[in-house]
Design a protein around this motif. Structure first.
Motif, PDB file in Angstrom:
ATOM      1  N   TYR A  37       0.844  -1.192   0.000  1.00  0.00           N
ATOM      2  CA  TYR A  37       0.000   0.000   0.000  1.00  0.00           C
ATOM      3  C   TYR A  37       0.877   1.238   0.000  1.00  0.00           C
ATOM      4  CZ  TYR A  37      -2.273   4.101   1.906  1.00  0.00           C
ATOM      5  OH  TYR A  37      -2.697   5.392   2.091  1.00  0.00           O
ATOM      6  N   SER A  38       0.564   2.191  -0.850  1.00  0.00           N
ATOM      7  CA  SER A  38       1.126   3.530  -0.719  1.00  0.00           C
ATOM      8  C   SER A  38       0.103   4.512  -1.270  1.00  0.00           C
ATOM      9  CB  SER A  38       2.452   3.660  -1.476  1.00  0.00           C
ATOM     10  OG  SER A  38       2.826   5.026  -1.562  1.00  0.00           O
ATOM     11  N   ARG A  39       0.083   5.694  -0.701  1.00  0.00           N
ATOM     12  CA  ARG A  39      -0.803   6.748  -1.179  1.00  0.00           C
ATOM     13  C   ARG A  39      -0.424   7.126  -2.611  1.00  0.00           C
ATOM     14  NH1 ARG A  39      -0.573  12.312   2.041  1.00  0.00           N
ATOM     15  NH2 ARG A  39       1.407  12.154   0.944  1.00  0.00           N
ATOM     16  N   THR A  40       0.857   6.977  -2.925  1.00  0.00           N
ATOM     17  CA  THR A  40       1.370   7.363  -4.235  1.00  0.00           C
ATOM     18  C   THR A  40       1.364   6.148  -5.159  1.00  0.00           C
ATOM     19  OG1 THR A  40       2.888   8.703  -2.929  1.00  0.00           O
ATOM     20  CG2 THR A  40       3.242   8.660  -5.314  1.00  0.00           C
ATOM     21  N   ALA A  41       0.589   6.221  -6.230  1.00  0.00           N
ATOM     22  CA  ALA A  41       0.438   5.072  -7.126  1.00  0.00           C
ATOM     23  C   ALA A  41       1.786   4.637  -7.709  1.00  0.00           C
ATOM     24  CB  ALA A  41      -0.547   5.404  -8.245  1.00  0.00           C
ATOM     25  N   GLN A  42       2.614   5.621  -8.079  1.00  0.00           N
ATOM     26  CA  GLN A  42       3.867   5.233  -8.719  1.00  0.00           C
ATOM     27  C   GLN A  42       4.777   4.418  -7.788  1.00  0.00           C
ATOM     28  OE1 GLN A  42       6.171   8.397 -10.541  1.00  0.00           O
ATOM     29  NE2 GLN A  42       7.735   6.918 -11.171  1.00  0.00           N
ATOM     30  N   SER A  43       4.932   4.898  -6.540  1.00  0.00           N
ATOM     31  CA  SER A  43       5.764   4.161  -5.584  1.00  0.00           C
ATOM     32  C   SER A  43       5.177   2.782  -5.331  1.00  0.00           C
ATOM     33  CB  SER A  43       5.830   4.894  -4.251  1.00  0.00           C
ATOM     34  OG  SER A  43       6.038   6.255  -4.433  1.00  0.00           O
ATOM     35  N   ALA A  44       3.863   2.733  -5.129  1.00  0.00           N
ATOM     36  CA  ALA A  44       3.206   1.457  -4.820  1.00  0.00           C
ATOM     37  C   ALA A  44       3.390   0.472  -5.975  1.00  0.00           C
ATOM     38  CB  ALA A  44       1.721   1.681  -4.545  1.00  0.00           C
ATOM     39  N   SER A  45       3.159   0.931  -7.193  1.00  0.00           N
ATOM     40  CA  SER A  45       3.223   0.011  -8.337  1.00  0.00           C
ATOM     41  C   SER A  45       4.661  -0.432  -8.587  1.00  0.00           C
ATOM     42  CB  SER A  45       2.622   0.669  -9.580  1.00  0.00           C
ATOM     43  OG  SER A  45       3.402   1.773  -9.971  1.00  0.00           O
ATOM     44  N   GLU A  46       5.609   0.483  -8.401  1.00  0.00           N
ATOM     45  CA  GLU A  46       7.019   0.112  -8.606  1.00  0.00           C
ATOM     46  C   GLU A  46       7.458  -0.988  -7.642  1.00  0.00           C
ATOM     47  OE1 GLU A  46       8.833   4.321 -10.227  1.00  0.00           O
ATOM     48  OE2 GLU A  46       9.729   3.432  -8.426  1.00  0.00           O
ATOM     49  N   LEU A  47       7.148  -0.786  -6.369  1.00  0.00           N
ATOM     50  CA  LEU A  47       7.565  -1.790  -5.385  1.00  0.00           C
ATOM     51  C   LEU A  47       6.806  -3.101  -5.603  1.00  0.00           C
ATOM     52  CD1 LEU A  47       9.165  -2.773  -2.997  1.00  0.00           C
ATOM     53  CD2 LEU A  47       7.602  -1.559  -1.467  1.00  0.00           C
ATOM     54  N   TYR A  55      -0.897  -4.171  -5.488  1.00  0.00           N
ATOM     55  CA  TYR A  55      -0.795  -2.949  -4.695  1.00  0.00           C
ATOM     56  C   TYR A  55      -2.132  -2.237  -4.670  1.00  0.00           C
ATOM     57  CZ  TYR A  55      -0.751  -0.004  -8.911  1.00  0.00           C
ATOM     58  OH  TYR A  55      -1.093   0.625 -10.072  1.00  0.00           O
ATOM     59  N   THR A  56      -2.256  -1.316  -3.705  1.00  0.00           N
ATOM     60  CA  THR A  56      -3.420  -0.431  -3.681  1.00  0.00           C
ATOM     61  C   THR A  56      -2.993   0.935  -3.171  1.00  0.00           C
ATOM     62  OG1 THR A  56      -5.643  -0.072  -2.826  1.00  0.00           O
ATOM     63  CG2 THR A  56      -4.106  -1.163  -1.346  1.00  0.00           C
ATOM     64  N   THR A  57      -3.746   1.940  -3.544  1.00  0.00           N
ATOM     65  CA  THR A  57      -3.506   3.284  -3.017  1.00  0.00           C
ATOM     66  C   THR A  57      -4.636   3.707  -2.071  1.00  0.00           C
ATOM     67  OG1 THR A  57      -4.642   4.293  -4.895  1.00  0.00           O
ATOM     68  CG2 THR A  57      -2.263   3.997  -5.112  1.00  0.00           C
ATOM     69  N   GLU A  58      -5.579   2.774  -1.840  1.00  0.00           N
ATOM     70  CA  GLU A  58      -6.735   3.070  -0.983  1.00  0.00           C
ATOM     71  C   GLU A  58      -6.681   2.222   0.276  1.00  0.00           C
ATOM     72  OE1 GLU A  58      -8.741   5.479  -1.862  1.00  0.00           O
ATOM     73  OE2 GLU A  58      -7.701   5.691  -3.796  1.00  0.00           O
ATOM     74  N   VAL A  59      -6.765   2.890   1.429  1.00  0.00           N
ATOM     75  CA  VAL A  59      -6.673   2.163   2.697  1.00  0.00           C
ATOM     76  C   VAL A  59      -7.756   1.092   2.788  1.00  0.00           C
ATOM     77  CG1 VAL A  59      -6.879   2.393   5.202  1.00  0.00           C
ATOM     78  CG2 VAL A  59      -5.550   4.060   3.912  1.00  0.00           C
ATOM     79  N   GLU A  60      -8.971   1.410   2.296  1.00  0.00           N
ATOM     80  CA  GLU A  60     -10.063   0.423   2.438  1.00  0.00           C
ATOM     81  C   GLU A  60      -9.831  -0.814   1.576  1.00  0.00           C
ATOM     82  OE1 GLU A  60     -11.844   4.102   0.323  1.00  0.00           O
ATOM     83  OE2 GLU A  60     -10.320   3.647   1.826  1.00  0.00           O
ATOM     84  N   ASP A  61      -8.965  -0.693   0.566  1.00  0.00           N
ATOM     85  CA  ASP A  61      -8.678  -1.859  -0.278  1.00  0.00           C
ATOM     86  C   ASP A  61      -7.476  -2.684   0.188  1.00  0.00           C
ATOM     87  OD1 ASP A  61     -10.829  -1.163  -1.828  1.00  0.00           O
ATOM     88  OD2 ASP A  61      -9.636  -0.011  -3.277  1.00  0.00           O
ATOM     89  N   ILE A  62      -6.905  -2.304   1.287  1.00  0.00           N
ATOM     90  CA  ILE A  62      -5.820  -3.132   1.824  1.00  0.00           C
ATOM     91  C   ILE A  62      -6.412  -4.474   2.239  1.00  0.00           C
ATOM     92  CG2 ILE A  62      -4.131  -3.363   3.703  1.00  0.00           C
ATOM     93  CD1 ILE A  62      -3.901  -0.289   3.700  1.00  0.00           C
ATOM     94  N   ARG A  63      -5.723  -5.551   1.890  1.00  0.00           N
ATOM     95  CA  ARG A  63      -6.245  -6.890   2.172  1.00  0.00           C
ATOM     96  C   ARG A  63      -6.455  -7.106   3.670  1.00  0.00           C
ATOM     97  NH1 ARG A  63      -3.736 -10.963  -2.189  1.00  0.00           N
ATOM     98  NH2 ARG A  63      -4.778 -12.417  -0.764  1.00  0.00           N
ATOM     99  N   LYS A  64      -7.384  -8.001   3.960  1.00  0.00           N
ATOM    100  CA  LYS A  64      -7.708  -8.251   5.365  1.00  0.00           C
ATOM    101  C   LYS A  64      -7.207  -9.613   5.837  1.00  0.00           C
ATOM    102  CE  LYS A  64     -11.458  -5.006   5.987  1.00  0.00           C
ATOM    103  NZ  LYS A  64     -11.398  -4.216   4.751  1.00  0.00           N
ATOM    104  N   ASP A  65      -6.523 -10.333   4.934  1.00  0.00           N
ATOM    105  CA  ASP A  65      -6.165 -11.718   5.254  1.00  0.00           C
ATOM    106  C   ASP A  65      -4.677 -11.945   5.501  1.00  0.00           C
ATOM    107  OD1 ASP A  65      -5.344 -11.144   2.723  1.00  0.00           O
ATOM    108  OD2 ASP A  65      -6.099 -12.984   1.796  1.00  0.00           O
ATOM    109  N   ALA A  66      -3.933 -10.881   5.786  1.00  0.00           N
ATOM    110  CA  ALA A  66      -2.499 -11.080   6.033  1.00  0.00           C
ATOM    111  C   ALA A  66      -2.248 -11.429   7.496  1.00  0.00           C
ATOM    112  CB  ALA A  66      -1.728  -9.827   5.638  1.00  0.00           C
ATOM    113  N   ASP A  67      -1.085 -12.016   7.762  1.00  0.00           N
ATOM    114  CA  ASP A  67      -0.701 -12.332   9.139  1.00  0.00           C
ATOM    115  C   ASP A  67      -0.065 -11.132   9.827  1.00  0.00           C
ATOM    116  OD1 ASP A  67      -1.336 -15.198   8.903  1.00  0.00           O
ATOM    117  OD2 ASP A  67       0.366 -15.233   7.503  1.00  0.00           O
ATOM    118  N   VAL A  68       0.801 -10.452   9.077  1.00  0.00           N
ATOM    119  CA  VAL A  68       1.535  -9.318   9.647  1.00  0.00           C
ATOM    120  C   VAL A  68       1.429  -8.125   8.713  1.00  0.00           C
ATOM    121  CG1 VAL A  68       3.777  -8.484  10.489  1.00  0.00           C
ATOM    122  CG2 VAL A  68       3.205 -10.894  10.739  1.00  0.00           C
TER     123      VAL A  68
END
Lengths: 264, 264
Positions: A37-47, A55-68
């Motif tokens: 996740y990054s607010r900046t699409a370019q940084s997020a997509s590059e990494l 990747y996502t730039t929206e907090v609500e779209d961050i996955r909910k199924d990760a461990d850490v």
């Protein structure tokens, strides 16, 4: 790193220098970075491309199924965003990497949290050998501590426990030993550039200065006109800086500080 | 180093860190250190014993039959003593090692003179690998330049020509890159000591900070709150330094200097 038989699933919050280097190292160590996740699409997509993940730039779209969830954001963003990051993901383990932010940031937001502070200087252009990076860990409980120790232990043999109070000072000490030392190199380079001399000639001295403090304490290792109180040399140096009042002031104040801390 | 078929005969004036390390290296390189002079009997005798040679504490007893006199004295002593050192030894080649003293020191005293400035940090407790030490040389004439280049070339592959003006700035730049950088380590160690943390934990960061500027310019390599202008972090650091006004002031001024020189 496994949870049961599956590799540990990690979401990286942030796509700056720390997130980038940590993300690569975690993946090399067998963790699964499932999203960036990054607010900046370019940084997020590059990494994300580097890690072959989404990747996502929206907090609500961050996955909910990760461990850490490893949060490597600038300190202000970290504090502003923490509640939103946690919402709907309260079963996971959240950690931040910022040395100067206390663990209490997470208190009341979710039950399992911690801090994973890799004390190193990360620049995008330069690879990092995590085997030499000390990790300072703090956790909300013994189980979280074990998970973070195993996670960090996959990256480096140098894993220490440090509470928020110690970590504040570690971070401050790191600013002096790294950021401020580097700025002394920068001022040196500026002085040399004025004479058309490349900074390269200074590298043997830079290296030896760093090597010396492996064997001697920095106070024992101190050399130069300030510790000798060689006023003539210092006066000539100050004359050379006559057109640079800010540099001149730094020269005077650092020299005074050296003299005040000289070995008895 | 030979003059005809004989090894170059050197007298070392001074028995401090520079004289000690240089004396050993010259002898390893086949030069003959025929005498050590120091005002202090203990320093003179110690270095003479190390080099298996004689010593004196009296200027008038300094031998008159050496080829080169290498003067490694504190700057004030160098300037005060130069005329007495030369008297009766006007046929020899005199050089000083102090980066900040112009070659004109010798003008009018004798015809053959120069400067042999090894740009490194010398501590008594620590051996020096001269192969990585840059030597900056200046000489009264072409013949003297050749002699000094050969002498320095026996110790290091890094031999440069630098006039007195350039050398003044080299020395000033070295103070920043070495003495001041080391003081940043010392302040870091002091902050850690207040928390009972050994400076050892900082060494990977110290090393990486030095290594980075082999590949990036110091300005490119700059990281930390000051270059990010992360005011929250800096304010918290300043709070930690509330009881240390001098440190606090240094923190503020160096941070400001970093920000003023950040990459566009």
């Amino acid at each position: 790193m496994t949870a049961g038989d599956n590799p540990m699933r990690v979401v990286l919050i942030g796509a700056g220098n720390v997130a980038t280097h940590l993300g690569k190292a975690l993946q090399d160590a067998g963790c699964l970075v499932v999203q960036v996740y990054s607010r900046t699409a370019q940084s997020a997509s590059e990494l994300a491309a580097t890690l072959s993940t989404g990747y996502t730039t929206e907090v609500e779209d961050i996955r909910k199924d990760a461990d850490v969830y490893i949060v490597a954001l600038k300190d202000t963003a970290l504090q502003a965003l923490a509640p939103d990051l946690v919402r709907g993901r309260e079963d996971a383990l959240f950690v931040h990497t910022a040395g100067s932010i206390p663990m209490t940031l997470w208190e009341g937001l979710l039950p399992r949290y911690g801090v994973l502070y890799p004390m190193q200087t990360f620049s995008k252009q330069r690879p990092v050998d995590f085997h030499t990076v000390p990790f300072f860990i703090e956790a909300s409980g013994e189980e979280e501590w074990q998970i973070l120790r195993e996670l960090a232990g996959r990256l480096s043999p140098l894993v220490y426990r440090a509470d928020s109070e110690q970590r504040k000072y570690l971070h401050l000490a790191a600013v002096f030993a790294c950021n401020f030392a580097n700025h002394m190199y920068a001022l040196s380079a500026q002085i040399l550039a004025g004479q058309g001399i490349p900074f390269e000639v200074m590298l043997p001295l830079v290296d030896e200065t760093a090597q010396k403090v492996h064997r001697l304490s920095p106070v024992q290792a101190q050399t130069g006109p300030a510790v000798r109180q060689d006023v003539n040399v210092m006066d000539r140096h100050l004359e050379l800086l006559a057109d640079e009042p800010a540099l001149r002031e730094l020269y005077e104040k650092i020299s005074k500080s050296i003299y005040n801390r000289k070995q008895p």
